[in-house]
Design a protein around this motif. Structure first.
Motif, PDB file in Angstrom:
ATOM      1  N   ASP A  25       0.813  -1.216   0.000  1.00  0.00           N
ATOM      2  CA  ASP A  25       0.000   0.000   0.000  1.00  0.00           C
ATOM      3  C   ASP A  25       0.848   1.267   0.000  1.00  0.00           C
ATOM      4  OD1 ASP A  25      -2.466  -1.242  -0.096  1.00  0.00           O
ATOM      5  OD2 ASP A  25      -2.706  -1.276   2.092  1.00  0.00           O
ATOM      6  N   VAL A  26       2.155   1.135   0.170  1.00  0.00           N
ATOM      7  CA  VAL A  26       3.057   2.282   0.217  1.00  0.00           C
ATOM      8  C   VAL A  26       3.587   2.543  -1.192  1.00  0.00           C
ATOM      9  CG1 VAL A  26       5.185   3.198   1.216  1.00  0.00           C
ATOM     10  CG2 VAL A  26       3.704   1.719   2.591  1.00  0.00           C
ATOM     11  N   PRO A  27       3.407   3.770  -1.691  1.00  0.00           N
ATOM     12  CA  PRO A  27       3.903   4.076  -3.040  1.00  0.00           C
ATOM     13  C   PRO A  27       5.381   3.703  -3.201  1.00  0.00           C
ATOM     14  CG  PRO A  27       2.585   5.884  -2.203  1.00  0.00           C
ATOM     15  CD  PRO A  27       2.782   4.921  -1.053  1.00  0.00           C
ATOM     16  N   GLY A  28       5.663   3.056  -4.301  1.00  0.00           N
ATOM     17  CA  GLY A  28       7.037   2.648  -4.590  1.00  0.00           C
ATOM     18  C   GLY A  28       7.411   1.317  -3.969  1.00  0.00           C
ATOM     19  N   PHE A  29       6.565   0.782  -3.108  1.00  0.00           N
ATOM     20  CA  PHE A  29       6.773  -0.517  -2.462  1.00  0.00           C
ATOM     21  C   PHE A  29       8.143  -0.648  -1.790  1.00  0.00           C
ATOM     22  CE2 PHE A  29       4.524  -1.340  -6.610  1.00  0.00           C
ATOM     23  CZ  PHE A  29       3.248  -1.228  -6.103  1.00  0.00           C
ATOM     24  N   PRO A  30       8.542   0.333  -0.962  1.00  0.00           N
ATOM     25  CA  PRO A  30       9.863   0.221  -0.331  1.00  0.00           C
ATOM     26  C   PRO A  30       9.937  -1.011   0.574  1.00  0.00           C
ATOM     27  CG  PRO A  30       8.578   1.924   0.747  1.00  0.00           C
ATOM     28  CD  PRO A  30       7.787   1.476  -0.461  1.00  0.00           C
ATOM     29  N   GLY A  31      11.011  -1.729   0.461  1.00  0.00           N
ATOM     30  CA  GLY A  31      11.231  -2.891   1.303  1.00  0.00           C
ATOM     31  C   GLY A  31      10.385  -4.106   0.972  1.00  0.00           C
ATOM     32  N   ILE A  32       9.715  -4.087  -0.166  1.00  0.00           N
ATOM     33  CA  ILE A  32       8.816  -5.201  -0.484  1.00  0.00           C
ATOM     34  C   ILE A  32       9.570  -6.520  -0.609  1.00  0.00           C
ATOM     35  CG2 ILE A  32       8.802  -4.951  -2.996  1.00  0.00           C
ATOM     36  CD1 ILE A  32       5.807  -5.791  -0.735  1.00  0.00           C
ATOM     37  N   ALA A  33      10.787  -6.487  -1.092  1.00  0.00           N
ATOM     38  CA  ALA A  33      11.545  -7.731  -1.259  1.00  0.00           C
ATOM     39  C   ALA A  33      11.753  -8.430   0.081  1.00  0.00           C
ATOM     40  CB  ALA A  33      12.887  -7.453  -1.930  1.00  0.00           C
ATOM     41  N   ALA A  34      12.054  -7.664   1.121  1.00  0.00           N
ATOM     42  CA  ALA A  34      12.252  -8.257   2.442  1.00  0.00           C
ATOM     43  C   ALA A  34      10.947  -8.853   2.965  1.00  0.00           C
ATOM     44  CB  ALA A  34      12.798  -7.225   3.418  1.00  0.00           C
ATOM     45  N   HIS A  35       9.837  -8.156   2.728  1.00  0.00           N
ATOM     46  CA  HIS A  35       8.540  -8.667   3.178  1.00  0.00           C
ATOM     47  C   HIS A  35       8.167  -9.946   2.425  1.00  0.00           C
ATOM     48  CE1 HIS A  35       7.543  -5.402   5.864  1.00  0.00           C
ATOM     49  NE2 HIS A  35       7.881  -4.540   4.923  1.00  0.00           N
ATOM     50  N   THR A  36       8.429  -9.948   1.135  1.00  0.00           N
ATOM     51  CA  THR A  36       8.118 -11.134   0.333  1.00  0.00           C
ATOM     52  C   THR A  36       8.982 -12.309   0.772  1.00  0.00           C
ATOM     53  OG1 THR A  36       7.411  -9.766  -1.507  1.00  0.00           O
ATOM     54  CG2 THR A  36       7.988 -12.041  -2.020  1.00  0.00           C
ATOM     55  N   ALA A  37      10.259 -12.051   1.019  1.00  0.00           N
ATOM     56  CA  ALA A  37      11.150 -13.122   1.483  1.00  0.00           C
ATOM     57  C   ALA A  37      10.689 -13.663   2.836  1.00  0.00           C
ATOM     58  CB  ALA A  37      12.586 -12.608   1.568  1.00  0.00           C
ATOM     59  N   ALA A  38      10.261 -12.776   3.723  1.00  0.00           N
ATOM     60  CA  ALA A  38       9.775 -13.210   5.037  1.00  0.00           C
ATOM     61  C   ALA A  38       8.496 -14.035   4.887  1.00  0.00           C
ATOM     62  CB  ALA A  38       9.539 -12.011   5.933  1.00  0.00           C
ATOM     63  N   LYS A  39       7.617 -13.616   3.975  1.00  0.00           N
ATOM     64  CA  LYS A  39       6.376 -14.375   3.760  1.00  0.00           C
ATOM     65  C   LYS A  39       6.695 -15.765   3.218  1.00  0.00           C
ATOM     66  CE  LYS A  39       3.806 -13.888   0.139  1.00  0.00           C
ATOM     67  NZ  LYS A  39       2.919 -13.376  -0.918  1.00  0.00           N
ATOM     68  N   LEU A  40       7.604 -15.858   2.266  1.00  0.00           N
ATOM     69  CA  LEU A  40       7.956 -17.163   1.699  1.00  0.00           C
ATOM     70  C   LEU A  40       8.604 -18.068   2.744  1.00  0.00           C
ATOM     71  CD1 LEU A  40       9.201 -16.077  -1.831  1.00  0.00           C
ATOM     72  CD2 LEU A  40       7.030 -17.174  -1.230  1.00  0.00           C
TER      73      LEU A  40
END
Length: 112
Positions: A25-40
């Motif tokens: 929901d944050v423009p530019g998706f900052p840090g999304i890679a870390a969140h995706t890695a944590a979810k996986l």
């Protein structure tokens, strides 16, 4: 006990999906890679401890239903992010066409 491990892993997965969805929901998706890695990683942990058929424990059905709902919300957020990326690529393509109406095929391709 296996049920406790399933609940702990399910709660960790829920937290990871909530965090990733919030990041989308944050423009530019900052840090999304870390969140995706944590979810996986949380998903792998959950899959590792999940057993079927489910043990008879009243805590499991509500947890699984919560995970299903969070997964739906997370999927919708990911679909929105992909749609936004598609719009960005379309705008770049349009800008390329305006800059050079007769580009070669590679100039119009958005594939690597």
């Amino acid at each position: 006990m296996i049920v406790d491990a399933m609940i702990a892993a399910g709660e960790a997965l829920a937290d990871a999906m909530i965090a990733e969805t919030a990041a989308l929901d944050v423009p530019g998706f900052p840090g999304i890679a870390a969140h995706t890695a944590a979810k996986l990683a949380a998903l792998e942990d959950f899959e590792r401890v999940f057993v079927a058929p489910l043990p008879d424990d009243p805590r499991l059905p509500p947890l699984l239903e919560e995970l299903r709902g969070l997964a739906d919300i997370n999927r919708d957020a990911l679909a929105g992010a992909i749609a936004m990326q598609d719009a960005v690529l379309a705008a770049v393509r349009e800008a390329l066409l305006q800059a050079d109406p007769n580009p070669g095929p590679r100039a119009l391709s958005m594939e690597a």
